[in-house]
Write a protein that holds these residues in place. Sequence first.
Motif, mmCIF file in Angstrom:
data_model
loop_
_atom_site.group_PDB
_atom_site.id
_atom_site.type_symbol
_atom_site.label_atom_id
_atom_site.label_comp_id
_atom_site.label_asym_id
_atom_site.label_seq_id
_atom_site.Cartn_x
_atom_site.Cartn_y
_atom_site.Cartn_z
ATOM 1 N N ALA A 1 -4.440 -6.591 8.117
ATOM 2 C CA ALA A 1 -3.449 -6.986 7.104
ATOM 3 C C ALA A 1 -3.805 -6.427 5.730
ATOM 4 O O ALA A 1 -2.918 -6.216 4.903
ATOM 5 C CB ALA A 1 -3.347 -8.511 7.044
ATOM 6 N N ILE A 2 -5.083 -6.168 5.491
ATOM 7 C CA ILE A 2 -5.484 -5.632 4.182
ATOM 8 C C ILE A 2 -4.947 -4.214 4.021
ATOM 9 O O ILE A 2 -4.301 -3.880 3.033
ATOM 10 C CB ILE A 2 -7.019 -5.674 4.031
ATOM 11 C CG1 ILE A 2 -7.531 -7.108 4.210
ATOM 12 C CG2 ILE A 2 -7.433 -5.132 2.667
ATOM 13 C CD1 ILE A 2 -9.049 -7.211 4.282
ATOM 14 N N GLY A 3 -5.216 -3.355 5.018
ATOM 15 C CA GLY A 3 -4.692 -1.998 4.967
ATOM 16 C C GLY A 3 -3.182 -1.948 5.075
ATOM 17 O O GLY A 3 -2.531 -1.071 4.491
ATOM 18 N N ASP A 4 -2.620 -2.901 5.815
ATOM 19 C CA ASP A 4 -1.154 -2.954 5.936
ATOM 20 C C ASP A 4 -0.494 -3.078 4.571
ATOM 21 O O ASP A 4 0.614 -2.569 4.349
ATOM 22 C CB ASP A 4 -0.731 -4.158 6.787
ATOM 23 C CG ASP A 4 -0.969 -3.937 8.266
ATOM 24 O OD1 ASP A 4 -1.158 -2.769 8.675
ATOM 25 O OD2 ASP A 4 -0.956 -4.924 9.019
ATOM 26 N N ALA A 5 -1.154 -3.768 3.647
ATOM 27 C CA ALA A 5 -0.559 -3.963 2.327
ATOM 28 C C ALA A 5 -0.309 -2.619 1.651
ATOM 29 O O ALA A 5 0.716 -2.435 0.983
ATOM 30 C CB ALA A 5 -1.460 -4.835 1.462
ATOM 31 N N TYR A 6 -1.232 -1.672 1.808
ATOM 32 C CA TYR A 6 -0.991 -0.344 1.236
ATOM 33 C C TYR A 6 0.127 0.370 1.988
ATOM 34 O O TYR A 6 1.051 0.926 1.369
ATOM 35 C CB TYR A 6 -2.264 0.512 1.277
ATOM 36 C CG TYR A 6 -1.956 1.969 1.022
ATOM 37 C CD1 TYR A 6 -1.641 2.406 -0.261
ATOM 38 C CD2 TYR A 6 -1.916 2.893 2.059
ATOM 39 C CE1 TYR A 6 -1.306 3.725 -0.505
ATOM 40 C CE2 TYR A 6 -1.582 4.218 1.824
ATOM 41 C CZ TYR A 6 -1.287 4.634 0.543
ATOM 42 O OH TYR A 6 -0.936 5.938 0.319
ATOM 43 N N LEU A 7 0.075 0.368 3.310
ATOM 44 C CA LEU A 7 1.063 1.093 4.098
ATOM 45 C C LEU A 7 2.461 0.512 3.928
ATOM 46 O O LEU A 7 3.455 1.248 3.918
ATOM 47 C CB LEU A 7 0.658 1.082 5.573
ATOM 48 C CG LEU A 7 -0.645 1.821 5.904
ATOM 49 C CD1 LEU A 7 -1.026 1.588 7.361
ATOM 50 C CD2 LEU A 7 -0.520 3.306 5.609
ATOM 51 N N ARG A 8 2.560 -0.792 3.793
ATOM 52 C CA ARG A 8 3.866 -1.424 3.639
ATOM 53 C C ARG A 8 4.415 -1.244 2.229
ATOM 54 O O ARG A 8 5.637 -1.162 2.034
ATOM 55 C CB ARG A 8 3.774 -2.915 3.972
ATOM 56 C CG ARG A 8 3.481 -3.206 5.435
ATOM 57 C CD ARG A 8 3.372 -4.693 5.700
ATOM 58 N NE ARG A 8 4.622 -5.384 5.418
ATOM 59 C CZ ARG A 8 4.773 -6.705 5.483
ATOM 60 N NH1 ARG A 8 3.752 -7.467 5.804
ATOM 61 N NH2 ARG A 8 5.944 -7.258 5.221
ATOM 62 N N SER A 9 3.542 -1.192 1.239
ATOM 63 C CA SER A 9 4.011 -1.074 -0.142
ATOM 64 C C SER A 9 4.354 0.368 -0.502
ATOM 65 O O SER A 9 5.038 0.614 -1.497
ATOM 66 C CB SER A 9 2.953 -1.606 -1.118
ATOM 67 O OG SER A 9 1.774 -0.812 -1.064
ATOM 68 N N ASN A 10 3.867 1.317 0.291
ATOM 69 C CA ASN A 10 4.138 2.730 0.038
ATOM 70 C C ASN A 10 5.260 3.194 0.961
ATOM 71 O O ASN A 10 5.113 3.149 2.186
ATOM 72 C CB ASN A 10 2.868 3.544 0.301
ATOM 73 C CG ASN A 10 3.011 4.999 -0.107
ATOM 74 O OD1 ASN A 10 4.112 5.535 -0.182
ATOM 75 N ND2 ASN A 10 1.889 5.643 -0.365
ATOM 76 N N PRO A 11 6.386 3.658 0.434
ATOM 77 C CA PRO A 11 7.503 4.053 1.301
ATOM 78 C C PRO A 11 7.271 5.362 2.057
ATOM 79 O O PRO A 11 8.012 5.691 2.970
ATOM 80 C CB PRO A 11 8.672 4.188 0.319
ATOM 81 C CG PRO A 11 8.028 4.530 -0.987
ATOM 82 C CD PRO A 11 6.723 3.782 -1.002
ATOM 83 N N LEU A 12 6.244 6.118 1.695
ATOM 84 C CA LEU A 12 6.010 7.422 2.321
ATOM 85 C C LEU A 12 5.831 7.370 3.834
ATOM 86 O O LEU A 12 6.476 8.133 4.563
ATOM 87 C CB LEU A 12 4.794 8.098 1.671
ATOM 88 C CG LEU A 12 5.005 8.769 0.314
ATOM 89 C CD1 LEU A 12 3.670 9.168 -0.286
ATOM 90 C CD2 LEU A 12 5.900 9.982 0.464
ATOM 91 N N PRO A 13 4.943 6.514 4.368
ATOM 92 C CA PRO A 13 4.704 6.554 5.816
ATOM 93 C C PRO A 13 5.955 6.321 6.654
ATOM 94 O O PRO A 13 6.223 7.071 7.605
ATOM 95 C CB PRO A 13 3.655 5.452 6.031
ATOM 96 C CG PRO A 13 2.945 5.343 4.720
ATOM 97 C CD PRO A 13 4.008 5.584 3.698
ATOM 98 N N ASP A 14 6.731 5.297 6.314
ATOM 99 C CA ASP A 14 7.925 5.007 7.114
ATOM 100 C C ASP A 14 8.991 6.076 6.942
ATOM 101 O O ASP A 14 9.730 6.381 7.883
ATOM 102 C CB ASP A 14 8.495 3.635 6.739
ATOM 103 C CG ASP A 14 7.703 2.495 7.365
ATOM 104 O OD1 ASP A 14 6.916 2.768 8.289
ATOM 105 O OD2 ASP A 14 7.860 1.347 6.925
ATOM 106 N N ALA A 15 9.084 6.661 5.747
ATOM 107 C CA ALA A 15 10.068 7.722 5.530
ATOM 108 C C ALA A 15 9.714 8.972 6.319
ATOM 109 O O ALA A 15 10.588 9.668 6.846
ATOM 110 C CB ALA A 15 10.160 8.051 4.041
ATOM 111 N N ALA A 16 8.428 9.266 6.427
ATOM 112 C CA ALA A 16 7.991 10.492 7.106
ATOM 113 C C ALA A 16 7.951 10.351 8.616
ATOM 114 O O ALA A 16 8.106 11.354 9.333
ATOM 115 C CB ALA A 16 6.601 10.893 6.594
#
Length: 532
Positions: free
Chosen positions: A83-98
């Motif tokens: 959940a700690i790393g998820d906070a970065y991945l979820r707050s950054n739109p780049l991963p889901d957009a790519a």
Amino acid sequence: MKASMPTAAELAATDPDYVDSLERGLSVLKAFSEQEEALSVGDVASLAGITRTAARRFALTLEYLGYASQTAEGYRLTPGVLAIGDAYLRSNPLPDAAHPHLDELVQTVGETASLTVLHKRRVYYAARVAADRIVTANITVGASVAAHSTATGRVLLGSLAPDDLEDYLSSIEPSPGFDPDYVRERIEEARTSGLAVADQELTPGIRSVAVPLHDPKGRIVAALNIAAHATRVDAAVLKNDFVPLLQSAAQRTAATLWPSSVTASVGPAPAPSSAPAQARTRPSDVIQSLERGLCILTAFDEGRPAMNLAQIAARCGLPRSAARRFVLTLASLGYLEQQGRSYAPTPRVLELGYSLLPRLSLADVARPRLEALARKLGASVSVGVLDGMDLRYVARASAPSPLIVNIRPGTRVPAERTAMGQVLLSLLPPAALEEAKRSAGRDAAANDLADLDITLTAVREQGWSYVDQLLEAGIRAVAVPLRNRRGEVVAAMSASVHEATTPGVDMTNNFLPALRDTASEFITDLRDGLNI
């Protein structure tokens, strides 16, 4: 040359607001992240450079927060730490957009594609779609490598100002494999040509090519790459065939992020948060500074990609003065970055436990939820995935019962005869379903599949399936799909009982809502890179 921000060590020595105990607590979490085996209190003390008393308290705090557990062998991280790393991945739109564009690349070229971002001296893998290959690079989401040694890193380093690039190169410790002049030339080539190639430099046998992803102001914010084994792809194919595909994927990713070049917030709606943990007695030895610091790091998500001090304080229930101290400490350690008057997590947050991801399976993350649901319903609860026209059970939990259904993880059964299988088959494209039937040698008449298309249409429209004694006499089950944050179906989940214990109407009136509620909790568990 511009002045640099004081280091954490300098702040710890000179700034009374620096929270030294938070730094030590995060060093304990990093120590766990870098080790696969369980650690004793003595191990933690040695790795983090702290006393055994402090190590015990920090380990106890991580256990209380659900990020670690204690066994006979010692302490080890739990899936909750992701959940700690998820906070970065979820707050950054780049991963889901790519991600959809990376997936399309993999389908086209049959090689692994990734998106990386630069932070300090390293590139972090923020999104990755692996090709179905026997031999591929052992890198997963959350991994980081030295920037100068990769194609994506050279593309990203090309965005640095000359003084900043020289600072970076001078900070690298001399080694037989590092030639600063060679790296400088490769970075300049990437800057002028808009691409970079790394030929077996980071990993023997792996070639890769990367291109930049620009924001509407022309700044490089990430890099996309394709990596392939050298025996399959030569350098000419990388440049001539893969680069145009990568450039197209980068353009489409940018269009997703910034339609009409408007830097508005886009992407999926925030995924529901996991169900709140049951109230637990707070041990007296819990270290509050680590608890508060981790609360701040996990407070960010799609709906809160950046927050100011007042918002952070309200989110974590802290006085604003305390929030300021913790935020400044996290920023000095490189876990937060300032954006105007707000703060946002950096890729370095992925170093805090995300290394656990490649060691986890779907069964590992599903087990606690399945066990809780099995107890609640008094039923057997399972998770399964499609394998052709078979349904493969990957996790299962059962409530105590005088009757036992002899199905274990790994068991394969005809998918069309199970509720989970029908859910998953109903969501296949028509061509894929027909190909699965042909490959499995299923004959419609011989296998009672004449009405399967009608059944699957109904299942697809209602979003769930109920079967009564179709797989085994006396067994009835209801199932729903399990989706990740992008809405992609990863697996299915079912609850099954013997007909003598539960009326059919209860399956849809009682069991189905409970399954749907649990499925919503699974959304953040189904991460890219999880071993299915």
